[in-house]
Write an enzyme that holds these catalytic residues in place. Structure first.
Site, PDB file in Angstrom:
ATOM      1  N   HIS A  81       0.799  -1.221   0.000  1.00  0.00           N
ATOM      2  CA  HIS A  81       0.000   0.000   0.000  1.00  0.00           C
ATOM      3  C   HIS A  81       0.828   1.267   0.000  1.00  0.00           C
ATOM      4  CE1 HIS A  81       0.388  -1.177   4.208  1.00  0.00           C
ATOM      5  NE2 HIS A  81       0.559   0.113   4.385  1.00  0.00           N
ATOM      6  N   ASP A 134      -0.769 -24.405  -2.763  1.00  0.00           N
ATOM      7  CA  ASP A 134       0.080 -25.597  -2.658  1.00  0.00           C
ATOM      8  C   ASP A 134       0.380 -25.937  -1.204  1.00  0.00           C
ATOM      9  OD1 ASP A 134       3.293 -24.389  -2.419  1.00  0.00           O
ATOM     10  OD2 ASP A 134       1.640 -23.051  -2.850  1.00  0.00           O
TER      11      ASP A 134
HETATM   12  P1  GDP Z   1       5.254 -10.416   0.295  1.00  0.00           P
HETATM   13  O1  GDP Z   1       5.805  -9.923   1.602  1.00  0.00           O
HETATM   14  O2  GDP Z   1       3.751 -10.345   0.289  1.00  0.00           O
HETATM   15  O3  GDP Z   1       5.857  -9.778  -0.909  1.00  0.00           O
HETATM   16  O4  GDP Z   1       5.551 -11.993   0.261  1.00  0.00           O
HETATM   17  P2  GDP Z   1       6.702 -12.796  -0.507  1.00  0.00           P
HETATM   18  O5  GDP Z   1       6.401 -12.895  -1.942  1.00  0.00           O
HETATM   19  O6  GDP Z   1       8.020 -12.264  -0.096  1.00  0.00           O
HETATM   20  O7  GDP Z   1       6.461 -14.237   0.106  1.00  0.00           O
HETATM   21  C1  GDP Z   1       6.598 -14.513   1.478  1.00  0.00           C
HETATM   22  C2  GDP Z   1       7.003 -15.952   1.690  1.00  0.00           C
HETATM   23  O8  GDP Z   1       5.982 -16.834   1.223  1.00  0.00           O
HETATM   24  C3  GDP Z   1       8.248 -16.330   0.895  1.00  0.00           C
HETATM   25  O9  GDP Z   1       9.008 -17.198   1.675  1.00  0.00           O
HETATM   26  C4  GDP Z   1       7.695 -17.028  -0.323  1.00  0.00           C
HETATM   27  O10 GDP Z   1       8.592 -17.958  -0.863  1.00  0.00           O
HETATM   28  C5  GDP Z   1       6.473 -17.711   0.232  1.00  0.00           C
HETATM   29  N1  GDP Z   1       5.431 -17.891  -0.801  1.00  0.00           N
HETATM   30  C6  GDP Z   1       4.911 -16.944  -1.588  1.00  0.00           C
HETATM   31  N2  GDP Z   1       3.969 -17.468  -2.392  1.00  0.00           N
HETATM   32  C7  GDP Z   1       3.919 -18.786  -2.102  1.00  0.00           C
HETATM   33  C8  GDP Z   1       3.138 -19.876  -2.599  1.00  0.00           C
HETATM   34  O11 GDP Z   1       2.299 -19.762  -3.486  1.00  0.00           O
HETATM   35  N3  GDP Z   1       3.366 -21.090  -2.028  1.00  0.00           N
HETATM   36  C9  GDP Z   1       4.271 -21.280  -1.035  1.00  0.00           C
HETATM   37  N4  GDP Z   1       4.409 -22.504  -0.534  1.00  0.00           N
HETATM   38  N5  GDP Z   1       5.008 -20.290  -0.552  1.00  0.00           N
HETATM   39  C10 GDP Z   1       4.848 -19.048  -1.075  1.00  0.00           C
END
Ligand code: GDP
Length: 593
Positions: A81, A134
């Protein structure tokens, strides 16, 4: 009709997978290079139709039949945001549509709610990406990228589990006033929010997510996206010094075309800047980049929607979140200057009325918080960008005398200057700081509620306590800067950060710190022997061993004590207070009136 690509923003709670989703969308796009790939913009990535078509496969067939086909999607690269609030545009948003990412196993979290409130106030349509499918326990990996297919391949119990998780989100959204449904059950995309289960990690569900986005924008956003007769305008996302280029601004062009020979009109805190860009820049494609320092490619013009960079020495101080107008003659310059001035006037607040003081980091967060305060019916006396200053606290202090719940400072993502901190402590001005917009407002509202419940006690607790104390003989620890000496509390409670006087009624200064057994304390009670530090006095000049002191409530506090709080003082404190009033009235006859 010339339709531009919609601008897509990604929002959601920390760790819900926003960055992973963006990487996945871009990554898939990069792999699909032959079909058109993706083009890197400044602060955004462009997915052309061919790429989306390839990613969506058979799902795209229906989208292709639309009369208003969008030429792809421009996805803002920085999720969250913070950037979204700066993507502001005439009270609305520069983002045309948003993806709200929700962790399937965690459901709605504080920043999910915050994102939703901001989307609501900016009236931005959105799709929920229910991420990390997943990770549902027992979820079976499959080859397909289509979530509809992947669900069919799961055991019945897992399908039921996912359904339950979707319904949890439907339930939460309905409490917040939205109708929503899993995308495959949505009947009317205009009135129902589509929930798309995905996994940013495996990529499953991305085709459905993209086709829902494209479908929605083609169907409902034609007017917004139509470029016929739109004036060129953009939004400043960031201003920074770039090696070799000097001052630059990262801009998202929302509508129209900007040419290098045009003038741009933008806002800074105290005025309007009109300048001709030294260069319009786009990122160099990777295969053209020989030296990594040479990241940008000058272009003669940029067409919306696009993320690009403007280089110009005049951009210093330009406000992130402010609108950029493009002018081709003096008349237009005058028109846009006026427009920006009135826009700024409506954003910054500086009134004489009673209200809270609000300080924010950017114009976007300021606007978003103002909007929410308005909804909570909290008046604002002053709203500005920058750190909290002593003046802010002094203004809050004046307001507090009229309305104790409005005499506060709300600070979003800004520092508090040291003298402001001191002033807020001595004047008991509440400061609310938070990096989550809605927590900032919630904390304030919660405090108002609690404080109203025991207002009398709270008011009394803020007054200078009534106390008598003496400078113990031989207890000089430091002569000045600050003076440190031992005192014994004879009557009442002594506190730090309060003024005190000598027996003649002369104000000596403020008690800066108190130490009991070498530990800093805020209060010392009757009988305690403590070390006390006082700034700006010298022992032997203004203060002397064996002197006796009284705390010194300012006149308006003395008045409150006399009128309302005498019953809260012990008989010894009452006696001391009567002495204080008698001594002061010899100097200042109206003391306490
Ligand atoms: P953000 O803070 O919203 O940008 O979140 P990130 O993309 O950095 O993801 C946070 C954590 O969740 C990381 O360790 C990712 O690898 C994990 N993660 C994100 N999407 C998925 C998913 O679809 N499946 C799984 N198992 N882990 C995910």
């Amino acid at each position: 009709m010339h339709i531009r690509q919609p601008i897509v923003a990604v929002l959601g709670h920390v760790d819900s997978g926003k960055t992973s989703l963006l990487d996945r969308i871009r990554g898939t796009g990069v792999q699909g290079r032959e079909a058109g790939g993706i083009t890197q913009h400044i602060g955004a990535s462009f997915l052309p139709t061919e790429t989306i078509k390839e990613m969506c496969g058979p799902l795209y067939k229906k989208l292709e039949q639309s009369e208003n086909k969008v030429p792809g999607l421009l996805v803002i690269d920085t999720p969250g945001h913070e950037v979204f609030t700066n993507l502001r545009s005439r009270g609305g948003s520069a983002a045309d549509i948003a993806i709200l990412v929700v962790d399937v196993n965690r459901g709605f979290q504080p920043q999910t709610n915050e994102s939703l409130k901001i989307l609501q106030s900016r009236k931005v349509p959105f799709v929920v990406a229910l991420n990390k499918c997943d990770q549902i326990s027992g979820w079976r990996k499959s080859e397909t990228k289509f979530i509809s297919q992947a669900i069919k391949e799961q055991d019945a119990s897992i399908q039921a589990d996912l359904d339950q998780k979707v319904y949890d989100v439907v339930g939460t959204l309905s409490i917040l006033g939205y109708k929503s449904e899993a995308f495959y059950r949505v009947e009317d995309f205009k009135s129902e929010i589509a929930i798309v289960p995905i996994s940013a990690r495996s990529g499953v569900g991305i085709p459905e997510l993209l086709s829902v986005l494209v479908g929605l924008t083609q169907q409902y956003l034609q007017k917004r996206l139509n470029q016929d007769e739109k004036e060129p305008r953009g939004i400043i996302l960031e201003v920074k010094d770039e090696v070799g280029l000097g001052q630059t601004a990262n801009v998202i062009l929302i509508d129209g075309i900007i040419k290098k020979e045009n003038s741009i009109v933008v806002a800074k805190r105290d005025g309007v800047i009109v300048t001709k860009p030294k260069a319009l820049l786009l990122p160099k494609p990777l295969d053209e980049m020989r030296d990594p320092r040479d990241k940008f490619k000058p272009v003669p013009q940029v067409e919306a929607a696009a993320g690009f960079k403007i280089a110009s020495p005049d951009l210093e101080g330009v406000l992130p979140g402010s609108t950029l107008y493009v002018a081709s003659n003096d008349e237009e310059i005058a028109k846009y200057t006026e427009l920006i001035e009135s826009e700024m006037k409506s954003v910054f607040v500086d009134t004489e009325t009673n209200g809270v003081i609000l300080k924010c980091d950017t114009i976007g967060s300021l606007e978003a918080i103002m909007e929410m305060l308005k909804r909570s019916q909290v008046p604002v006396a002053k709203a500005d960008i920058g750190p909290v200053t002593r003046r802010d606290v002094i203004e809050a202090k004046a307001i507090k005398e009229k309305d104790r719940h409005l005499g506060v400072v709300l600070a979003f993502n800004v520092k508090m200057l040291e003298d402001a901190q001191d002033e807020s402590e001595t004047s008991h001005i509440k400061l609310f700081e938070n990096k989550v917009i809605y927590s900032l407002i919630d904390n304030y509202n919660a405090w108002v509620e609690e404080d109203s419940a025991n207002e009398e006690d709270a008011m009394f607790a803020e007054l200078t306590p009534i106390s008598k104390f003496s400078f113990m003989k031989g207890m000089v620890f430091r002569n000045n800067n600050p003076a440190v000496f031992g005192v014994r509390v004879d009557v009442g409670n002594l506190k730090h950060k309060i003024p005190f006087m000598n027996m003649k009624g002369h104000k000596v200064g403020y008690i800066h710190q108190l130490q009991l057994d070498k530990k800093t304390v805020s209060t010392a009670k009757t009988g305690d022997e403590v070390a006390c530090s006082v700034k700006d006095v010298t022992i032997g000049r203004q203060i002397f061993e064996e002197e006796v002191y009284y705390t010194f409530p300012p006149s308006h506090e003395a008045k409150q004590i006399l009128k309302k709080f005498m019953h809260k003082l012990s008989s010894e404190e009452q006696e001391v207070f009567n002495d204080i009033v008698r001594i002061q009235r010899e100097i200042e006859p109206v003391y306490g009136y």
